[in-house]
Design a protein around this motif. Structure first.
Motif, PDB file in Angstrom:
ATOM      1  N   HIS A  66      41.327  46.280  40.319  1.00 19.57           N
ATOM      2  CA  HIS A  66      41.361  47.384  41.276  1.00 19.57           C
ATOM      3  C   HIS A  66      39.975  47.738  41.783  1.00 19.57           C
ATOM      4  O   HIS A  66      38.968  47.375  41.178  1.00 19.57           O
ATOM      5  N   GLY A  67      39.979  48.454  42.890  1.00 19.91           N
ATOM      6  CA  GLY A  67      38.722  48.918  43.454  1.00 19.91           C
ATOM      7  C   GLY A  67      38.155  50.093  42.692  1.00 19.91           C
ATOM      8  O   GLY A  67      36.940  50.236  42.562  1.00 19.91           O
ATOM      9  N   VAL A  84      37.228  46.021  45.818  1.00 20.04           N
ATOM     10  CA  VAL A  84      38.424  45.847  46.653  1.00 20.04           C
ATOM     11  C   VAL A  84      38.444  44.450  47.263  1.00 20.04           C
ATOM     12  O   VAL A  84      39.497  43.783  47.302  1.00 20.04           O
ATOM     13  N   ARG A  85      37.326  43.980  47.726  1.00 18.47           N
ATOM     14  CA  ARG A  85      37.275  42.639  48.319  1.00 18.47           C
ATOM     15  C   ARG A  85      37.532  41.562  47.268  1.00 18.47           C
ATOM     16  O   ARG A  85      38.210  40.565  47.561  1.00 18.47           O
ATOM     17  N   ARG A  87      39.344  42.005  44.586  1.00 13.17           N
ATOM     18  CA  ARG A  87      40.786  42.124  44.318  1.00 13.17           C
ATOM     19  C   ARG A  87      41.590  41.320  45.318  1.00 13.17           C
ATOM     20  O   ARG A  87      42.526  40.584  44.939  1.00 13.17           O
ATOM     21  N   GLU A  88      41.249  41.418  46.580  1.00  9.91           N
ATOM     22  CA  GLU A  88      41.983  40.687  47.614  1.00  9.91           C
ATOM     23  C   GLU A  88      41.843  39.178  47.424  1.00  9.91           C
ATOM     24  O   GLU A  88      42.813  38.424  47.605  1.00  9.91           O
ATOM     25  N   TYR A 125      39.532  53.166  51.382  1.00 10.49           N
ATOM     26  CA  TYR A 125      39.993  52.095  50.498  1.00 10.49           C
ATOM     27  C   TYR A 125      40.627  50.974  51.320  1.00 10.49           C
ATOM     28  O   TYR A 125      40.343  49.789  51.132  1.00 10.49           O
ATOM     29  N   ASP A 126      41.505  51.354  52.231  1.00  8.66           N
ATOM     30  CA  ASP A 126      42.183  50.363  53.076  1.00  8.66           C
ATOM     31  C   ASP A 126      41.211  49.698  54.048  1.00  8.66           C
ATOM     32  O   ASP A 126      41.362  48.514  54.376  1.00  8.66           O
ATOM     33  N   ALA A 129      39.658  46.924  52.269  1.00  6.07           N
ATOM     34  CA  ALA A 129      40.590  45.821  52.046  1.00  6.07           C
ATOM     35  C   ALA A 129      40.942  45.087  53.329  1.00  6.07           C
ATOM     36  O   ALA A 129      41.424  43.945  53.285  1.00  6.07           O
ATOM     37  N   THR A 133      47.439  49.879  53.021  1.00  5.79           N
ATOM     38  CA  THR A 133      48.301  49.772  51.837  1.00  5.79           C
ATOM     39  C   THR A 133      48.872  51.119  51.399  1.00  5.79           C
ATOM     40  O   THR A 133      49.693  51.158  50.487  1.00  5.79           O
ATOM     41  N   ASP A 162      47.106  48.475  44.414  1.00  2.42           N
ATOM     42  CA  ASP A 162      46.040  47.760  43.730  1.00  2.42           C
ATOM     43  C   ASP A 162      46.675  46.517  43.123  1.00  2.42           C
ATOM     44  O   ASP A 162      47.642  45.997  43.687  1.00  2.42           O
TER      45      ASP A 162
END
Length: 533
Positions: A66-67, A84-85, A87-88, A125-126, A129, A133, A162
């Protein structure tokens, strides 16, 4: 060749190598990531771990990729964006092992500022990403998504995304990818001292803990990635670089596990604890429901496995009972507990555990690079930065951080008879290209109890995944030790029948390992009363 013979072969390979480009100390996610990135660049790399791979924090985390929303709240924008990046990337590269998970935050009357603040944070946050989300929910939609949630003054909800993983399997997948490229990883080998020549670290002296013998290897560079034990091999710098003294602050996070059908949820719930406002999570994982985590200074001996305390158990149950007042969960229904120790780099004295930042630090002296802190999610970034620091010393060629993807997404093989698509995706995520090597029509696709683990996974792990003790097999190669009552005791006879030949254990050795394993379960993965606490 049984597991013991394979390990002997690895030790011989270790001793027969004149000089390694890189020796990595520590078999958690940080060390594993460094090993893979080094192997992808063609370096001759060795990793040694004093216990089992992922024995420490990397099998006892909250399983979240998770971020970190609280990092945004604390103003750690760079860390959150990076996380976040990453995580993706992991979701894209490792489907079946790193999976998106929906999260819910319930909003109650008189807390409209909290609701507005969360909305603004999630927009950022979005943005990090590159996709949307999160969405708002009505009170009725929130009740439908989370049956049994505390209803008094509920006015709305927010859903966001997440990811979740099996942390130990992520370590093992990373190590396996590295070994397929020619790297070597050996567990139960403890580095006892750094070797010096001409003013620089030039290798390590180690003890093979199974044979009680000393091993010496030369290396162009050594990496200290020992997690909470990193300060035991500081080197001559004593952990100081450019006037800055790095200080490890061990912080314990504990969790409890209950049967998934006792609180059947498909979405993670984030909630402020009614006592102190800290965020606690209740989330689905591997057919169970997990409640965690705490965040406390770890004052237990580092030589022992960490354990949940009575106070921590009461704290987590208070959060669960507050949010699900009609659940009426009895302590006897708890399947297991686990506690992990985070190797946090302390920023300054006086901070509360939750106010400490989770960023990593890298420092070096000639021939030695040390790394501490950091998050599970950002292990690729940490690995690349460690290799860049090594290159900056002139010990290895200059390296491009993003020249190679961390993981190559494997094409999905045809679905075998008797296996559902979800289980097949899960297997591919955990084993990658290795799945084709061991899966056959003769594999038993049945599950161990009500866990997602297949019987054939146990057999493969016993044959080919460096299992030394029974807890290696049941707590890290698979996770049935925390997913079944008393570590899966009722299934041990069948596990013995399947795995004993692959491990090369006599009946006497199996009995000793079984007794040892159940003692570990009772002392470190059960309720405090069972552990004598």
């Amino acid at each position: 060749m049984d597991a013991a013979a394979q390990r002997k072969q690895l030790i011989e390979q270790l001793q027969g190598t004149e000089e390694w480009d890189l020796v990595i100390i520590g078999g958690g996610i940080t060390g594993a990531g460094i090993l893979l990135r080094a192997a992808q660049r063609g370096l001759k790399a060795l990793l040694v771990e004093q216990q089992d791979f992922a024995w420490g924090t990397s099998s006892r985390s909250s399983k979240m990729v998770h971020g970190g929303l609280r990092y945004l709240v604390n103003g750690d924008f760079a860390l959150t964006r990076e996380s976040v990046r990453e995580r993706e990337l992991l979701i894209k590269q490792l489907p079946g092992l790193v999976e998106p998970m929906s999260y819910l935050y319930a909003h109650y009357r008189w807390r409209w500022i909290e609701r507005l603040g969360l909305h603004l944070i999630l927009k950022l946050y979005d943005l990090f990403a590159g996709r949307v989300t999160h969405s708002g929910l009505t009170a009725d939609q929130t009740r439908t998504l989370m049956p049994g949630i505390r209803d008094t003054d509920l006015v709305a909800g927010t859903r966001f995304e997440d990811a979740v993983t099996d942390d130990a399997r992520l370590v093992l997948r990373t190590l396996d990818e590295a070994c397929r490229l020619g790297a070597v990883a050996i567990n139960y080998v403890q580095v006892t001292q750094l070797l010096h020549r001409d003013g620089k670290v030039c290798g390590v002296e180690m003890t093979d803990r199974l044979e009680d013998r000393t091993l010496v290897v030369d290396a162009r560079c050594t990496v200290n990635a020992c997690g909470t034990w990193v300060d035991r091999l500081w080197g001559e710098s004593g952990g100081k670089e450019n006037g800055k003294q790095h200080r490890i602050r061990p912080l314990r996070g504990s969790h409890i596990v209950i049967p998934g059908d006792r609180l059947p949820i498909g979405t993670a719930l984030a909630l402020p604890h009614p006592e102190d406002g800290r965020n606690v999570f209740i989330f689905p994982w591997e057919q169970t429901t997990v409640i965690g985590t705490t965040d406390l200074d770890h004052d237990q001996p580092m030589e022992q496995e960490p354990v949940i305390t009575r106070a921590e158990l009461d704290y987590l149950l208070a959060a669960l009972r507050h949010q699900f007042p009609d659940l009426a969960l009895e302590e006897t229904e708890i399947l297991s507990t686990w506690s992990g120790v985070r190797p946090v780099i302390s920023e300054k004295p006086g901070l509360s555990p939750s106010d400490e930042k989770r960023e990593h630090e890298i420092w070096s002296e000639p021939g030695l690079v040390s790394v501490g802190g950091g998050k599970l999610t950002t292990f690729r970034v940490i690995a690349d930065q460690v290799l860049e620091r090594i290159a900056a010393q002139g010990l290895l060629p200059a390296l491009k951080s993003d020249s190679v993807a961390m993981f190559k997404r494997e094409p999905t093989p045809p679905l075998p008879t008797g296996v559902d698509s979800g289980s097949w995706c899960r297997l591919l995520g955990r084993y990658g290209a290795r799945l084709r090597e061991w899966w056959s029509p003769d594999c038993d696709p049945g599950r161990v109890g009500n866990t997602p683990t297949l019987w054939c996974e146990l057999g493969w792990a016993a044959r080919a995944q460096s299992v030394v003790h029974l807890d290696d097999l049941l707590l890290r190669r698979t996770r049935i030790g925390v997913q079944l009552p008393r570590g899966g005791e009722a299934w041990l006879p069948r596990i013995k029948q399947l795995c004993q030949p692959a491990l090369g254990w006599s009946d006497e050795q199996w009995s000793a390992e079984e007794a040892r394993y159940l003692e570990i379960i009772d002392r470190y993965y059960s309720l405090p009363e069972v552990k004598g606490g």
